[in-house]
Scaffold this motif. Structure first.
Motif, short mmCIF file in Angstrom:
data_model
loop_
_atom_site.label_atom_id
_atom_site.label_comp_id
_atom_site.label_asym_id
_atom_site.label_seq_id
_atom_site.Cartn_x
_atom_site.Cartn_y
_atom_site.Cartn_z
N ARG A 134 35.48 36.69 35.83
CA ARG A 134 35.55 38.14 35.34
C ARG A 134 34.09 39.14 35.75
O ARG A 134 34.05 40.17 35.94
CB ARG A 134 36.02 38.31 34.42
N GLY A 135 32.75 38.41 35.42
CA GLY A 135 31.85 39.63 35.42
C GLY A 135 31.39 39.93 36.63
O GLY A 135 30.29 40.46 37.29
N THR A 136 31.55 38.43 37.61
CA THR A 136 30.94 38.91 39.28
C THR A 136 31.76 38.85 40.10
O THR A 136 31.81 39.88 41.31
CB THR A 136 30.52 37.19 39.28
N CYS A 137 32.81 38.26 39.80
CA CYS A 137 34.26 38.68 41.16
C CYS A 137 34.81 39.49 41.13
O CYS A 137 34.84 41.04 39.89
CB CYS A 137 35.89 37.30 40.66
N THR A 138 35.17 40.13 42.07
CA THR A 138 35.65 41.37 42.71
C THR A 138 37.29 42.01 42.45
O THR A 138 37.91 40.79 43.08
CB THR A 138 34.97 42.32 44.01
N ILE A 139 37.45 43.07 41.93
CA ILE A 139 39.02 43.39 42.51
C ILE A 139 39.31 42.67 43.37
O ILE A 139 40.65 42.98 44.29
CB ILE A 139 39.09 44.41 41.48
N GLY A 140 38.52 43.48 44.68
CA GLY A 140 38.87 43.37 45.68
C GLY A 140 39.40 41.57 46.19
O GLY A 140 40.12 41.20 47.22
N GLY A 141 38.25 40.70 46.33
CA GLY A 141 38.40 39.57 46.36
C GLY A 141 39.14 38.58 45.22
O GLY A 141 40.31 38.12 45.80
N ASN A 142 39.80 39.35 43.95
CA ASN A 142 40.88 38.93 43.52
C ASN A 142 42.53 39.59 44.34
O ASN A 142 42.89 38.66 44.49
CB ASN A 142 41.24 40.03 42.04
N VAL A 143 42.47 40.11 44.88
CA VAL A 143 43.71 40.68 45.13
C VAL A 143 44.13 39.66 46.89
O VAL A 143 44.75 39.62 46.94
CB VAL A 143 43.47 42.30 45.39
N ALA A 144 42.71 39.55 47.35
CA ALA A 144 43.12 38.47 48.64
C ALA A 144 43.75 37.54 48.22
O ALA A 144 43.86 36.80 48.93
CB ALA A 144 41.42 38.74 49.36
N THR A 145 42.51 36.97 47.23
CA THR A 145 43.10 34.94 46.84
C THR A 145 44.12 35.51 46.03
O THR A 145 44.53 33.75 45.76
CB THR A 145 41.89 35.42 46.22
N TRP A 146 44.58 36.22 45.51
CA TRP A 146 45.61 35.68 44.77
C TRP A 146 46.32 37.06 43.84
O TRP A 146 46.87 37.69 43.58
CB TRP A 146 44.68 35.99 42.76
N GLN A 147 47.64 36.81 45.47
CA GLN A 147 48.71 37.03 44.87
C GLN A 147 49.32 37.82 44.38
O GLN A 147 49.90 39.17 43.89
CB GLN A 147 49.95 36.49 46.29
N GLN A 148 49.46 37.01 43.35
CA GLN A 148 50.37 37.26 41.94
C GLN A 148 49.57 38.45 40.99
O GLN A 148 50.24 39.27 40.54
CB GLN A 148 50.52 36.32 40.90
N MET A 149 48.10 38.62 41.64
CA MET A 149 47.35 39.55 40.81
C MET A 149 47.71 40.96 41.75
O MET A 149 47.44 42.01 40.55
CB MET A 149 46.18 39.44 41.13
#
Ligand SMILES: Cc1cc2nc3c(=O)[nH]c(=O)nc-3n(C[C@H](O)[C@H](O)[C@H](O)COP(=O)(O)OP(=O)(O)OC[C@H]3O[C@@H](n4cnc5c(N)ncnc54)[C@H](O)[C@@H]3O)c2cc1C
Length: 159
Positions: A134-149
């Motif tokens: 959570r401290g390093t990953c970005t919201i853009g990376g989250n959306v790109a890697t995890w559709q459910q997000m």
């Protein structure tokens, strides 16, 4: 290849286009441990308009790019090939808006997940996403890697 780099430097400024030894090792590969390589160049746009300009230039030159967020991915998706331009979004950070009525939060692509969580909490919401990076990953990376997000982001609930 120098033509595309020259055009990127003209458009974004030399300080936003790094090559050779000026590229930090953190941009060689993500947390997957997959083979790390230096990209052809590393580009740091300062705004969404500059991201668009960068993509426009690379497209016009047939230049391949790879987008990089927090580099915490575990599948090598952000790892560059030697011939690719790495598009680092690390300058695009910040929460832009929290809309209480629609319970939505708007943030720039490289805002760390932890920052999103804190901003949501301060506004009286609970962000329904969490992971160890959570401290390093970005919201853009989250959306790109995890559709459910995408669903979770839209359904932040009142705390
Ligand atoms: C300790 C730890 C715990 C983890 N726990 C989980 C977990 O519970 N669940 C889980 O799913 N993953 C987990 N991960 C993996 C990783 O953190 C997630 O996949 C995270 O969403 C990646 O975000 P990032 O910003 O680091 O993306 P990066 O690693 O930088 O990029 C990942 C991919 O997304 C693309 N990308 C990045 N930003 C953008 C953007 N703005 N626009 C378009 N494409 C983009 C990249 O090109 C690449 O393909 C964990 C990793 C670590 C190190």
């Amino acid at each position: 290849m120098t033509a595309v780099l020259d055009t990127l430097r003209e458009a974004l400024g030399t300080e936003c286009v790094r090559t050779g030894a000026d590229i930090p090792r953190k941009n060689f590969g993500d947390a997957s441990g997959a083979r790390m390589r230096a990209p052809l160049a590393l580009v740091f746009p300062r705004s969404t308009e500059e991201v668009s300009r960068c993509l426009e230039i690379c497209h016009a030159h047939g230049q391949r790019i790879v987008t990089q967020g927090g580099m915490t991915g575990l599948a090598g998706g952000a790892n560059p090939q030697e011939s690719e331009v790495a598009l680092s979004l690390e300058r695009l950070v910040g929460v832009e808006e929290i809309d209480h009525d629609s319970a939505t939060l708007t943030a720039l692509a490289s805002t760390p997940l932890a920052v999103i969580q804190s901003a949501a909490e301060e506004a009286g919401f609970l962000c329904g996403i969490d992971l160890g990076a959570r401290g390093t990953c970005t919201i853009g990376g989250n959306v790109a890697t995890w559709q459910q997000m995408r669903t979770a982001i839209r359904s932040c609930v009142m705390g």
